[in-house]
Design a protein around this motif. Structure first.
Motif, mmCIF file in Angstrom:
data_model
loop_
_atom_site.group_PDB
_atom_site.id
_atom_site.type_symbol
_atom_site.label_atom_id
_atom_site.label_comp_id
_atom_site.label_asym_id
_atom_site.label_seq_id
_atom_site.Cartn_x
_atom_site.Cartn_y
_atom_site.Cartn_z
ATOM 1 N N GLU A 1 -0.359 9.820 -4.443
ATOM 2 C CA GLU A 1 -1.616 10.371 -2.883
ATOM 3 C C GLU A 1 -0.804 10.596 -0.991
ATOM 4 O OE1 GLU A 1 -4.710 7.145 -3.240
ATOM 5 O OE2 GLU A 1 -4.518 7.617 -0.436
ATOM 6 N N ASP A 2 -0.021 9.962 -1.074
ATOM 7 C CA ASP A 2 0.973 10.545 0.650
ATOM 8 C C ASP A 2 1.616 11.095 0.485
ATOM 9 O OD1 ASP A 2 -0.588 8.671 1.902
ATOM 10 O OD2 ASP A 2 0.779 6.955 1.284
ATOM 11 N N ASN B 1 0.469 -1.295 -0.168
ATOM 12 C CA ASN B 1 0.019 -0.108 -0.089
ATOM 13 C C ASN B 1 0.961 1.512 -0.160
ATOM 14 O OD1 ASN B 1 -2.803 -1.477 0.181
ATOM 15 N ND2 ASN B 1 -2.938 -1.341 2.289
ATOM 16 N N ASN C 1 -2.926 7.351 -9.029
ATOM 17 C CA ASN C 1 -3.375 5.339 -8.506
ATOM 18 C C ASN C 1 -3.397 4.919 -8.519
ATOM 19 O OD1 ASN C 1 -4.225 4.127 -5.941
ATOM 20 N ND2 ASN C 1 -4.235 5.688 -4.794
ATOM 21 N N LYS D 1 -4.491 1.264 -9.429
ATOM 22 C CA LYS D 1 -5.342 -0.038 -9.420
ATOM 23 C C LYS D 1 -5.279 -1.561 -9.815
ATOM 24 C CE LYS D 1 -7.220 1.040 -4.691
ATOM 25 N NZ LYS D 1 -8.282 0.792 -4.304
ATOM 26 N N ARG E 1 2.137 1.763 -3.685
ATOM 27 C CA ARG E 1 1.223 2.509 -4.156
ATOM 28 C C ARG E 1 1.013 3.654 -3.912
ATOM 29 N NH1 ARG E 1 -4.378 -0.215 -3.050
ATOM 30 N NH2 ARG E 1 -4.028 1.225 -1.173
ATOM 31 N N ASP E 2 0.727 3.606 -2.928
ATOM 32 C CA ASP E 2 0.094 5.587 -2.698
ATOM 33 C C ASP E 2 1.058 6.272 -2.930
ATOM 34 O OD1 ASP E 2 -1.957 3.634 -0.332
ATOM 35 O OD2 ASP E 2 -2.153 3.416 -2.236
#
Ligand SMILES: COc1cccc([C@H]2O[C@H](CC(=O)N[C@@H](CC(=O)O)C(=O)O)C(=O)N(CC(C)(C)C)c3ccc(Cl)cc32)c1OC
Length: 343
Positions: free
Chosen positions: A194-195, A187, A285, A287, A190-191
């Motif tokens: 976003e973070d 996570n 992001n 997915k 992947r993030d």
């Protein structure tokens, strides 16, 4: 509490579960009756703790105190938390936390003790990282232990307490920790974007400093080679937990417990294969497609199939390891081969 409010409290716990994570709520509902309520409560209580940790609008001293007292607050009938910032995603959960507490107080005290103990250790760990960065890989592993490894440890203890799995699960901390670290590290990789856009960074300085002077640079197109090398390094670090995760799943005897544990793991191997060497990670992001997710959910029925799924994705990752400009090219190819042989 009379029957009405007890069933209403139970209903609300599931309502929050469904709202926080629809897909995972479906997985929890696959669990045997005996485990469904304790695991649903564990998930919702952890979301409450996570909401406090994630809230950047809380004064530091208040946040630290609340993280450390959460394991006691879950025993206080009527307790709620109304100090979350107005935009916090799960603010509503904490404002109505009295229902979760009512449900928590209605389950077997053996499960309450497991949940409270993990909540205490996680809360203290989160508080520790409120005032320190994830600098070394050791810090990274410790942070992930606090926020994810402990979830695996707690679930293993719930499995043992329910008698659906052997007592051996109550002492399976290392393998349980690896189950959490593989999910959490996937996570975190992947993030990244976003973070980063929210001013949060979980990638350890010990890794990214080999490729840039500031993680901000990883988003710049002209640094794509460095960014991909750093991304692939992070993926390698996560792959190291795969043998333990497969070993953990090989020890599960109850089918509903297996499905509950295996589905997030096959999602994670699929996700980490998708993000590996993938420039899109720094643009949006990324997915996995819904169709692939559903296929994996249907297939992940026993450890032999799960092992085969992991091997297939590791082959895909080896094929994607084609970046001659990646300084880790040989290390990645060697590590994938090592992980394959250990499965
Ligand atoms: C033996 O250990 C486990 C066995 C089964 C499932 C999980 C693990 O799986 C979900 C799966 C989940 O929640 N998936 C999300 C997908 C996503 O987050 O993108 C979802 O389906 O929405 C997950 O991600 N986390 C959150 C942590 C990783 C921090 C522990 C999580 C949070 C609370 C609970 Cl009770 C369980 C889990 C385990 O935990 C290690």
């Amino acid at each position: 509490a009379n029957g009405k409010t007890a069933s209403e409290a139970r209903f609300r716990s599931y309502d929050y579960l469904n709202r926080t994570s629809r897909s995972f709520a479906a997985v929890i509902k696959e669990l045997d009756e005996e485990l469904m309520d304790p695991v649903c409560l564990f998930y919702v209580i952890l979301r409450g703790l996570d909401t406090v940790e994630d809230d950047m609008t809380l004064p530091l001293d208040l946040k630290v105190a609340q993280l450390r007292s959460f394991h006691e607050d879950i025993y206080k009938e009527g307790w709620t938390f109304t100090k979350s910032g107005p935009n916090e995603k799960d603010r509503d959960l904490l404002v109505h936390f009295n229902y979760v507490i009512e449900h928590f107080l209605s389950i077997n005290p053996v499960y309450q003790t497991v949940i409270a103990d993990i909540t205490r250790r996680m809360g203290y760990g989160m508080a520790e990282f409120c005032t320190r960065r994830v600098a070394t890989v050791e810090d990274y592993n410790l942070y992930c232990h606090y926020v994810a490894g402990l979830v695996g440890v707690g679930l293993s203890k719930l499995f043992a307490a329910s008698k659906l799995e052997g007592e051996v699960f109550s002492q399976m901390d290392d393998l349980s920790n690896s189950m959490g670290l593989f999910l959490q590290k996937t996570n975190i990789i992947r993030d990244f974007l976003e973070d980063h856009l929210e001013g949060r960074l979980f990638w350890p300085r010990e890794i990214w400093s080999e490729y840039c002077n500031d993680p901000e640079e990883l988003c710049a197109d002209q640094n794509l080679d460095k960014a991909l090398a750093c991304l692939n390094h992070m993926c390698m670090n996560a792959l190291e937990h795969i043998p333990d995760a497969i070993e953990y799943m090989s020890r599960i005897r109850n089918q509903s417990v297996f499905n509950f544990c295996a589905i997030p793991q096959v999602m994670a191997i699929s996700t980490i294969t998708l993000v590996f060497n993938n420039p899109e990670v720094f643009k949006r992001n990324v997915k996995i497609r819904k169709g692939l997710a559903c296929k994996l959910i249907m297939e992940a029925q026993n450890v032999d199939v799960v092992r085969a799924i992991f091997l297939e994705f590791l082959n895909e990752m080896a094929r994607k390891n084609n970046n001659a400009r990646d300084p880790n090219y040989v290390r990645i190819s060697t590590l994938i081969a090592q992980v394959r042989w250990r499965l």
